[in-house]
Scaffold this motif. Structure first.
Motif, PDB file in Angstrom:
ATOM      1  N   GLU A 165       0.824  -1.200   0.000  1.00  0.00           N
ATOM      2  CA  GLU A 165       0.000   0.000   0.000  1.00  0.00           C
ATOM      3  C   GLU A 165       0.859   1.251   0.000  1.00  0.00           C
ATOM      4  O   GLU A 165       2.009   1.254   0.453  1.00  0.00           O
ATOM      5  N   LYS A 166       0.326   2.303  -0.591  1.00  0.00           N
ATOM      6  CA  LYS A 166       1.011   3.586  -0.546  1.00  0.00           C
ATOM      7  C   LYS A 166       1.183   4.022   0.906  1.00  0.00           C
ATOM      8  O   LYS A 166       0.440   3.620   1.780  1.00  0.00           O
ATOM      9  N   SER A 167       2.186   4.834   1.131  1.00  0.00           N
ATOM     10  CA  SER A 167       2.487   5.266   2.499  1.00  0.00           C
ATOM     11  C   SER A 167       1.279   5.970   3.115  1.00  0.00           C
ATOM     12  O   SER A 167       0.757   6.947   2.574  1.00  0.00           O
ATOM     13  N   ILE A 168       0.816   5.405   4.221  1.00  0.00           N
ATOM     14  CA  ILE A 168      -0.314   5.985   4.946  1.00  0.00           C
ATOM     15  C   ILE A 168       0.123   6.234   6.383  1.00  0.00           C
ATOM     16  O   ILE A 168       0.744   5.373   7.010  1.00  0.00           O
ATOM     17  N   ALA A 169      -0.168   7.412   6.881  1.00  0.00           N
ATOM     18  CA  ALA A 169       0.206   7.720   8.258  1.00  0.00           C
ATOM     19  C   ALA A 169      -0.450   6.730   9.206  1.00  0.00           C
ATOM     20  O   ALA A 169      -1.639   6.423   9.091  1.00  0.00           O
ATOM     21  N   ALA A 170       0.347   6.195  10.130  1.00  0.00           N
ATOM     22  CA  ALA A 170      -0.183   5.261  11.128  1.00  0.00           C
ATOM     23  C   ALA A 170      -1.166   6.012  12.013  1.00  0.00           C
ATOM     24  O   ALA A 170      -0.815   6.983  12.671  1.00  0.00           O
ATOM     25  N   GLN A 171      -2.418   5.577  12.005  1.00  0.00           N
ATOM     26  CA  GLN A 171      -3.432   6.291  12.770  1.00  0.00           C
ATOM     27  C   GLN A 171      -4.219   5.385  13.707  1.00  0.00           C
ATOM     28  O   GLN A 171      -4.913   5.873  14.598  1.00  0.00           O
ATOM     29  N   THR A 172      -4.107   4.068  13.510  1.00  0.00           N
ATOM     30  CA  THR A 172      -4.859   3.138  14.343  1.00  0.00           C
ATOM     31  C   THR A 172      -3.952   2.515  15.388  1.00  0.00           C
ATOM     32  O   THR A 172      -2.925   1.915  15.054  1.00  0.00           O
ATOM     33  N   VAL A 173      -4.306   2.669  16.636  1.00  0.00           N
ATOM     34  CA  VAL A 173      -3.583   2.031  17.738  1.00  0.00           C
ATOM     35  C   VAL A 173      -4.495   0.958  18.315  1.00  0.00           C
ATOM     36  O   VAL A 173      -5.584   1.253  18.818  1.00  0.00           O
ATOM     37  N   LEU A 174      -4.075  -0.291  18.197  1.00  0.00           N
ATOM     38  CA  LEU A 174      -4.887  -1.381  18.705  1.00  0.00           C
ATOM     39  C   LEU A 174      -4.966  -1.330  20.229  1.00  0.00           C
ATOM     40  O   LEU A 174      -3.964  -1.063  20.912  1.00  0.00           O
ATOM     41  N   LYS A 175      -6.145  -1.593  20.734  1.00  0.00           N
ATOM     42  CA  LYS A 175      -6.352  -1.606  22.177  1.00  0.00           C
ATOM     43  C   LYS A 175      -5.798  -2.903  22.769  1.00  0.00           C
ATOM     44  O   LYS A 175      -5.344  -3.784  22.048  1.00  0.00           O
ATOM     45  N   GLY A 176      -5.838  -3.008  24.079  1.00  0.00           N
ATOM     46  CA  GLY A 176      -5.358  -4.227  24.716  1.00  0.00           C
ATOM     47  C   GLY A 176      -3.853  -4.217  24.921  1.00  0.00           C
ATOM     48  O   GLY A 176      -3.164  -3.223  24.687  1.00  0.00           O
ATOM     49  N   LYS A 177      -3.331  -5.351  25.345  1.00  0.00           N
ATOM     50  CA  LYS A 177      -1.910  -5.490  25.653  1.00  0.00           C
ATOM     51  C   LYS A 177      -1.100  -5.673  24.382  1.00  0.00           C
ATOM     52  O   LYS A 177      -1.429  -6.503  23.527  1.00  0.00           O
ATOM     53  N   ALA A 178      -0.034  -4.900  24.221  1.00  0.00           N
ATOM     54  CA  ALA A 178       0.796  -4.951  23.024  1.00  0.00           C
ATOM     55  C   ALA A 178       1.340  -6.351  22.799  1.00  0.00           C
ATOM     56  O   ALA A 178       1.710  -7.073  23.725  1.00  0.00           O
ATOM     57  N   ARG A 179       1.373  -6.747  21.496  1.00  0.00           N
ATOM     58  CA  ARG A 179       1.889  -8.037  21.040  1.00  0.00           C
ATOM     59  C   ARG A 179       1.030  -9.221  21.455  1.00  0.00           C
ATOM     60  O   ARG A 179       1.423 -10.373  21.301  1.00  0.00           O
ATOM     61  N   LYS A 180      -0.139  -8.926  21.993  1.00  0.00           N
ATOM     62  CA  LYS A 180      -1.070  -9.999  22.346  1.00  0.00           C
ATOM     63  C   LYS A 180      -2.437  -9.727  21.725  1.00  0.00           C
ATOM     64  O   LYS A 180      -3.474 -10.006  22.313  1.00  0.00           O
ATOM     65  N   GLN A 181      -2.380  -9.171  20.512  1.00  0.00           N
ATOM     66  CA  GLN A 181      -3.599  -8.799  19.799  1.00  0.00           C
ATOM     67  C   GLN A 181      -3.822  -9.714  18.594  1.00  0.00           C
ATOM     68  O   GLN A 181      -2.895  -9.973  17.827  1.00  0.00           O
ATOM     69  N   ILE A 182      -5.027 -10.210  18.472  1.00  0.00           N
ATOM     70  CA  ILE A 182      -5.430 -11.092  17.382  1.00  0.00           C
ATOM     71  C   ILE A 182      -6.348 -10.299  16.462  1.00  0.00           C
ATOM     72  O   ILE A 182      -7.372  -9.772  16.906  1.00  0.00           O
ATOM     73  N   VAL A 183      -5.983 -10.211  15.181  1.00  0.00           N
ATOM     74  CA  VAL A 183      -6.708  -9.348  14.241  1.00  0.00           C
ATOM     75  C   VAL A 183      -7.512 -10.165  13.238  1.00  0.00           C
ATOM     76  O   VAL A 183      -7.042 -11.178  12.720  1.00  0.00           O
ATOM     77  N   SER A 184      -8.743  -9.698  12.981  1.00  0.00           N
ATOM     78  CA  SER A 184      -9.581 -10.221  11.903  1.00  0.00           C
ATOM     79  C   SER A 184      -9.850  -9.089  10.929  1.00  0.00           C
ATOM     80  O   SER A 184     -10.498  -8.100  11.280  1.00  0.00           O
ATOM     81  N   LEU A 185      -9.334  -9.229   9.701  1.00  0.00           N
ATOM     82  CA  LEU A 185      -9.614  -8.247   8.643  1.00  0.00           C
ATOM     83  C   LEU A 185     -10.779  -8.785   7.821  1.00  0.00           C
ATOM     84  O   LEU A 185     -10.610  -9.632   6.947  1.00  0.00           O
ATOM     85  N   ALA A 186     -11.982  -8.329   8.124  1.00  0.00           N
ATOM     86  CA  ALA A 186     -13.167  -8.847   7.431  1.00  0.00           C
ATOM     87  C   ALA A 186     -14.322  -7.891   7.655  1.00  0.00           C
ATOM     88  O   ALA A 186     -14.644  -7.549   8.799  1.00  0.00           O
ATOM     89  N   ASN A 187     -14.945  -7.450   6.570  1.00  0.00           N
ATOM     90  CA  ASN A 187     -16.135  -6.622   6.702  1.00  0.00           C
ATOM     91  C   ASN A 187     -17.217  -7.382   7.462  1.00  0.00           C
ATOM     92  O   ASN A 187     -17.267  -8.612   7.435  1.00  0.00           O
ATOM     93  N   LEU A 188     -18.079  -6.656   8.146  1.00  0.00           N
ATOM     94  CA  LEU A 188     -19.101  -7.296   8.974  1.00  0.00           C
ATOM     95  C   LEU A 188     -20.243  -7.800   8.097  1.00  0.00           C
ATOM     96  O   LEU A 188     -21.286  -7.172   7.952  1.00  0.00           O
ATOM     97  N   ARG A 189     -20.004  -8.957   7.493  1.00  0.00           N
ATOM     98  CA  ARG A 189     -20.988  -9.631   6.647  1.00  0.00           C
ATOM     99  C   ARG A 189     -21.263 -11.022   7.204  1.00  0.00           C
ATOM    100  O   ARG A 189     -20.387 -11.650   7.817  1.00  0.00           O
ATOM    101  N   VAL A 190     -22.454 -11.532   6.940  1.00  0.00           N
ATOM    102  CA  VAL A 190     -22.865 -12.823   7.492  1.00  0.00           C
ATOM    103  C   VAL A 190     -21.885 -13.931   7.142  1.00  0.00           C
ATOM    104  O   VAL A 190     -21.548 -14.765   7.984  1.00  0.00           O
ATOM    105  N   GLN A 191     -21.402 -13.951   5.886  1.00  0.00           N
ATOM    106  CA  GLN A 191     -20.518 -15.028   5.451  1.00  0.00           C
ATOM    107  C   GLN A 191     -19.207 -15.059   6.233  1.00  0.00           C
ATOM    108  O   GLN A 191     -18.533 -16.093   6.301  1.00  0.00           O
ATOM    109  N   LYS A 192     -18.822 -13.935   6.844  1.00  0.00           N
ATOM    110  CA  LYS A 192     -17.555 -13.867   7.580  1.00  0.00           C
ATOM    111  C   LYS A 192     -17.660 -14.497   8.969  1.00  0.00           C
ATOM    112  O   LYS A 192     -16.648 -14.740   9.618  1.00  0.00           O
ATOM    113  N   ASP A 193     -18.870 -14.741   9.444  1.00  0.00           N
ATOM    114  CA  ASP A 193     -19.132 -15.475  10.686  1.00  0.00           C
ATOM    115  C   ASP A 193     -18.326 -14.954  11.878  1.00  0.00           C
ATOM    116  O   ASP A 193     -17.553 -15.695  12.502  1.00  0.00           O
TER     117      ASP A 193
END
Length: 359
Positions: A165-193
């Motif tokens: 991706e083109k350079s984008i300023a880092a703007q999202t800081v994940l909540k919770g404890k650092a390095r113990k975050q589990i990410v789901s990249l998925a739009n909120l659609r039924v098929q994504k369950d």
């Protein structure tokens, strides 16, 4: 060749990302590369390279003659030879062909519910497909469906590919404890369950309460997303599961994440999985669509059957408890993505196919 991609929006979904990826990559390969967005702009707008010719139609209705005439004028002025329509933009491409017969049409089928193709409507597509020179399918199920149900003769399976991706300023800081975050990249659609995520989160809250889930994807503010929010409260997961909506700085988010997950009941080859691999994230994913063509169970990730919450939980725990396994899986998945899904290999095959399909 002079090619435009057509897509209905620039929301951060898989088909939208691929339309932008193709438009950007082709600037280095052909005489003219353009991107036409029909209905709605969005966060992917700033990912379009400067060399890409861009047109926003602001289409208001299913049949919008003003938008069609703007598209026709754009095609004529720029001497476009090939129109590559993604997903539901195929109908506008068909109308363009009626008014501008010289253009060659390609349809890129990104249909997400490829596990449930028996329920997919076919009438409109069967009427329109004869006007297209070929179809690109994002998985083998879709390829077979086009050949059998649409009786299409020129269908190519092409995997999705990641793109830096083109350079984008880092703007999202994940909540919770650092390095113990589990990410789901998925739009909120039924098929994504996402309900599977919540079932796993309930278990993980008890066994590993410091680990948290981070759901990144468009919130359509419908009954499905409301149920997710209601269950987060009902299960007492307010400090364990976080919703972020659409975010443009995916790379920044994945740099923070320890594990990437997909809980879908149906998929093609999800772009989010390619992004996990690109950023060397270990994954736990459901065995649907073309995912198994990239993820080998116990070698570069964990494959779990759809809706198997206990197995999904067990797999996540294995990664949590073994940092070396996380590192090895991430490196191996990255290698697989580079080898099998590089943009160079995919686009080369794409151009060769176009040269034979659009004579």
């Amino acid at each position: 060749m002079r090619i435009i991609q057509i897509i209905d929006s620039l929301e951060a979904g898989g088909s939208e990302r691929m339309a932008v990826h193709y438009a950007n990559t082709l600037t280095q390969q052909i005489d003219f590369s353009g991107l036409v967005v029909t209905r709605k702009e969005g966060p992917l707008l700033n990912q379009i390279e400067e060399k890409v010719s861009y047109l926003f139609l602001n289409k208001k209705r299913a049949i919008d003659f003003e938008a069609l005439m703007r598209l026709r004028s754009y095609v004529n002025i720029n001497k476009i030879t090939i129109v590559h329509a993604h997903s539901t933009s195929f109908f506008l491409a068909f109308l363009l062909k009626v008014t501008c017969p010289s253009v060659q049409l390609i349809w890129h089928d990104h249909y997400g519910d490829s596990e449930f193709l028996s329920k997919r409507p076919t009438l409109a597509l069967r009427l329109i497909v004869p006007f297209f020179n070929g179809i690109i399918a994002v998985n083998q199920n879709l390829k077979k469906w086009s050949e059998q149900k649409l009786r299409a003769r020129n269908v190519l399976f092409l995997p999705n590919f990641p793109s830096i991706e083109k350079s984008i300023a880092a703007q999202t800081v994940l909540k919770g404890k650092a390095r113990k975050q589990i990410v789901s990249l998925a739009n909120l659609r039924v098929q994504k369950d996402h309900f599977l995520v919540l079932e796993v989160a309930k278990k993980l809250k008890i066994s590993h309460p410091e680990w948290t889930f981070h759901l990144v994807g468009k919130d359509f503010e419908d009954a499905y997303s409301q149920k997710i929010k209601d269950l987060i409260i009902a299960f007492g997961l307010e400090k364990n599961v976080f919703l972020y909506g659409t975010k443009p700085d995916v790379g920044n988010i994945l740099e923070q994440a320890a594990i990437g997950i997909l809980t879908s009941q149906s998929e093609g080859l999800p772009v989010s999985l390619l992004e996990y691999g690109w950023y060397k994230k270990p994954v736990v994913v459901t065995n649907v669509g073309e995912i198994a063509s990239l993820v080998e169970n116990d070698k570069n990730g964990f494959l779990v059957g759809a809706q198997q919450s206990q197995l999904f939980y067990d797999s996540i725990v294995k990664l949590i408890q073994n940092e070396m396994l996380r590192s090895n899986f991430g490196a191996a998945l990255h290698e697989a993505v580079v080898k099998n899904n590089s943009k160079e290999a995919v686009v080369k095959q794409y151009i060769n196919w176009l040269q034979n399909s659009c004579k």
